[in-house]
Design a protein around this motif. Structure first.
Motif, PDB file in Angstrom:
ATOM      1  N   ASP A   1       5.329  35.518  14.283  1.00  0.00           N
ATOM      2  CA  ASP A   1       6.603  36.214  14.532  1.00  0.00           C
ATOM      3  C   ASP A   1       7.427  35.565  15.644  1.00  0.00           C
ATOM      4  OD1 ASP A   1       5.919  38.094  12.614  1.00  0.00           O
ATOM      5  OD2 ASP A   1       4.844  39.318  14.093  1.00  0.00           O
ATOM      6  N   GLY A   2       6.878  34.551  16.286  1.00  0.00           N
ATOM      7  CA  GLY A   2       7.625  33.881  17.356  1.00  0.00           C
ATOM      8  C   GLY A   2       6.794  33.745  18.605  1.00  0.00           C
ATOM      9  N   VAL A   3       7.415  33.927  19.749  1.00  0.00           N
ATOM     10  CA  VAL A   3       6.717  33.796  21.028  1.00  0.00           C
ATOM     11  C   VAL A   3       6.929  35.048  21.864  1.00  0.00           C
ATOM     12  CG1 VAL A   3       6.905  31.277  21.054  1.00  0.00           C
ATOM     13  CG2 VAL A   3       8.681  32.657  22.145  1.00  0.00           C
ATOM     14  N   ARG A   4       5.940  35.317  22.724  1.00  0.00           N
ATOM     15  CA  ARG A   4       6.037  36.435  23.649  1.00  0.00           C
ATOM     16  C   ARG A   4       5.541  35.978  24.999  1.00  0.00           C
ATOM     17  NH1 ARG A   4       2.432  41.771  23.585  1.00  0.00           N
ATOM     18  NH2 ARG A   4       0.931  40.120  23.173  1.00  0.00           N
ATOM     19  N   ALA A   5       6.245  36.340  26.068  1.00  0.00           N
ATOM     20  CA  ALA A   5       5.892  35.872  27.402  1.00  0.00           C
ATOM     21  C   ALA A   5       4.534  36.415  27.836  1.00  0.00           C
ATOM     22  CB  ALA A   5       6.964  36.283  28.408  1.00  0.00           C
ATOM     23  N   THR A   6       3.750  35.554  28.465  1.00  0.00           N
ATOM     24  CA  THR A   6       2.507  35.978  29.094  1.00  0.00           C
ATOM     25  C   THR A   6       2.832  36.622  30.436  1.00  0.00           C
ATOM     26  OG1 THR A   6       2.242  33.864  30.225  1.00  0.00           O
ATOM     27  CG2 THR A   6       1.302  34.040  28.002  1.00  0.00           C
ATOM     28  N   ALA A   7       1.796  37.065  31.147  1.00  0.00           N
ATOM     29  CA  ALA A   7       2.015  37.635  32.479  1.00  0.00           C
ATOM     30  C   ALA A   7       2.626  36.585  33.409  1.00  0.00           C
ATOM     31  CB  ALA A   7       0.701  38.158  33.052  1.00  0.00           C
ATOM     32  N   LEU A   8       2.135  35.348  33.305  1.00  0.00           N
ATOM     33  CA  LEU A   8       2.717  34.270  34.100  1.00  0.00           C
ATOM     34  C   LEU A   8       4.160  34.009  33.666  1.00  0.00           C
ATOM     35  CD1 LEU A   8       2.529  31.999  36.173  1.00  0.00           C
ATOM     36  CD2 LEU A   8       1.524  30.544  34.394  1.00  0.00           C
ATOM     37  N   GLY A   9       4.383  34.045  32.361  1.00  0.00           N
ATOM     38  CA  GLY A   9       5.737  33.846  31.858  1.00  0.00           C
ATOM     39  C   GLY A   9       6.699  34.909  32.362  1.00  0.00           C
ATOM     40  N   ASP A  10       6.237  36.180  32.396  1.00  0.00           N
ATOM     41  CA  ASP A  10       7.078  37.261  32.923  1.00  0.00           C
ATOM     42  C   ASP A  10       7.432  37.018  34.387  1.00  0.00           C
ATOM     43  OD1 ASP A  10       7.304  38.777  30.616  1.00  0.00           O
ATOM     44  OD2 ASP A  10       5.451  39.879  31.001  1.00  0.00           O
ATOM     45  N   LEU A  11       6.448  36.511  35.173  1.00  0.00           N
ATOM     46  CA  LEU A  11       6.716  36.215  36.575  1.00  0.00           C
ATOM     47  C   LEU A  11       7.780  35.133  36.714  1.00  0.00           C
ATOM     48  CD1 LEU A  11       6.032  36.384  39.624  1.00  0.00           C
ATOM     49  CD2 LEU A  11       4.264  34.656  39.202  1.00  0.00           C
ATOM     50  N   VAL A  12       7.640  34.071  35.930  1.00  0.00           N
ATOM     51  CA  VAL A  12       8.607  32.973  35.997  1.00  0.00           C
ATOM     52  C   VAL A  12       9.986  33.454  35.561  1.00  0.00           C
ATOM     53  CG1 VAL A  12       9.212  30.717  35.043  1.00  0.00           C
ATOM     54  CG2 VAL A  12       6.839  31.211  35.675  1.00  0.00           C
ATOM     55  N   LEU A  13      10.051  34.247  34.499  1.00  0.00           N
ATOM     56  CA  LEU A  13      11.339  34.742  34.012  1.00  0.00           C
ATOM     57  C   LEU A  13      11.998  35.667  35.036  1.00  0.00           C
ATOM     58  CD1 LEU A  13      10.369  35.432  30.307  1.00  0.00           C
ATOM     59  CD2 LEU A  13      12.101  33.798  31.077  1.00  0.00           C
ATOM     60  N   GLU A  14      11.184  36.476  35.703  1.00  0.00           N
ATOM     61  CA  GLU A  14      11.730  37.373  36.726  1.00  0.00           C
ATOM     62  C   GLU A  14      12.362  36.575  37.855  1.00  0.00           C
ATOM     63  OE1 GLU A  14      10.193  40.825  39.866  1.00  0.00           O
ATOM     64  OE2 GLU A  14       8.868  40.095  38.273  1.00  0.00           O
TER      65      GLU A  14
END
Length: 308
Positions: A55-68
């Motif tokens: 279905d695509g990609v979903r941010a990991t916990a690390l990804g959420d931190l970087v995006l924030e």
């Protein structure tokens, strides 16, 4: 590899697109190239930023931190760049004025040139109020002289300081031979069968005009949206009636008349960046703009009754 702003923009684009394929398209990259870049970014940051699925990609916990962090860093850097450009461009003396069409900009230039003979005055004109306001935000212009319909908010209302120069009822332009040309006021409903002409713009004036016509019981059959000179010509030859500001100058072959009940209003506004180096000159520029409006109004076709 050191992390760079472009890497944060790439991570943000992937998160917003929801898939590497769509993100690659938005970024103008081939998907393999984007995948390779993402792997390099993930190595630099110490772990995977996205979980991949059909279905695509979903941010990991690390990804959420970087995006924030990216949501804070990227706008801050953009704002820093705008302020730096504005600071550099405002270093020169003089006035950089932006405006839409109309006599107020010319009147303002004349007053500044007369009172500050050594100052350089430059102008930029556009049909787009948003474009002019954006020039002030970006530091390319010191002041914006634009107009808005009724009580509508000006463009970039949260980033620029805006002050009202004046407000006028919107007038109708008629050929001198028009049956209603001798009237002191004209009812909008009396113009239901007419074709119209007006200048373009990206504000809400077109919608406000359409709504006023509906309240008057009709819908305009045709509206020619074109430049000022063409609008004047279409009115002079009787092809259309036009809308104009009360400051519209006396013009051979045309009379301007207020619409009864003032169903449409126009506010002239002066805007500047509150943190710009030109902000301290705003009171003087505002005073000149108001004087320019008063003079334009005194010389207007509606005030003088020219060509009746």
């Amino acid at each position: 590899m050191d992390l760079e702003l472009r890497h944060l923009k790439t991570v943000r684009a992937i998160a917003e697109a929801g898939s590497l394929t769509r993100a690659a398209t938005a970024l103008g990259l081939a998907q393999p190239a984007l995948s390779a870049q993402l792997k390099r970014i993930e190595r630099a940051l110490g772990g995977p930023l996205f979980e991949r699925s059909r279905d695509g990609v979903r941010a990991t916990a690390l990804g959420d931190l970087v995006l924030e962090r990216a949501r804070v860093v990227l706008p801050a850097v953009c704002e820093l760049q705008e302020e730096a450009v504005r600071f550099a461009r405002e270093g020169a003396s003089g006035y950089r004025l932006g405006g839409t069409h109309g006599p107020l900009l010319g009147g303002l230039v004349d007053r500044l040139a007369r009172t500050e003979e050594e100052a350089q005055v430059t102008t930029y004109t556009s049909w787009s109020e948003r474009e002019v306001a954006g020039g002030v935000v970006a530091g390319r212009l010191d002041f914006a002289l634009v107009g808005v319909c009724g009580e509508s908010s000006p463009p970039e209302a949260g980033r620029l300081a805006w002050t009202e120069v004046a407000r006028d009822p919107v007038y109708v332009m008629l050929a001198t031979g028009h049956p209603l040309a001798s009237r002191a006021h004209v009812e909008l409903a009396e113009l239901a069968s007419e074709d119209w002409t007006d200048v373009p713009g990206d504000g809400c004036f077109g919608d406000c005009f359409a709504a006023a016509c509906v309240r008057a019981g009709f819908t305009p059959a045709r509206v020619y949206e074109t430049d000022t000179a063409s609008c004047v010509h279409l009115v002079q030859v009787g092809r259309a009636v036009g809308l104009c500001r009360a400051t519209f100058p006396a013009t051979p072959g045309i009379v301007t008349r207020p619409l009864s009940g003032a169903p449409l209003l126009w506010r002239h506004l002066l805007g500047w960046h509150p943190e710009g180096r030109a902000a301290g000159r705003a009171p003087a520029v505002l005073a000149h703009a108001r004087s320019a409006h008063e003079e334009a109004l005194s010389r207007s076709a509606g005030r003088t009754g020219a060509a009746v």
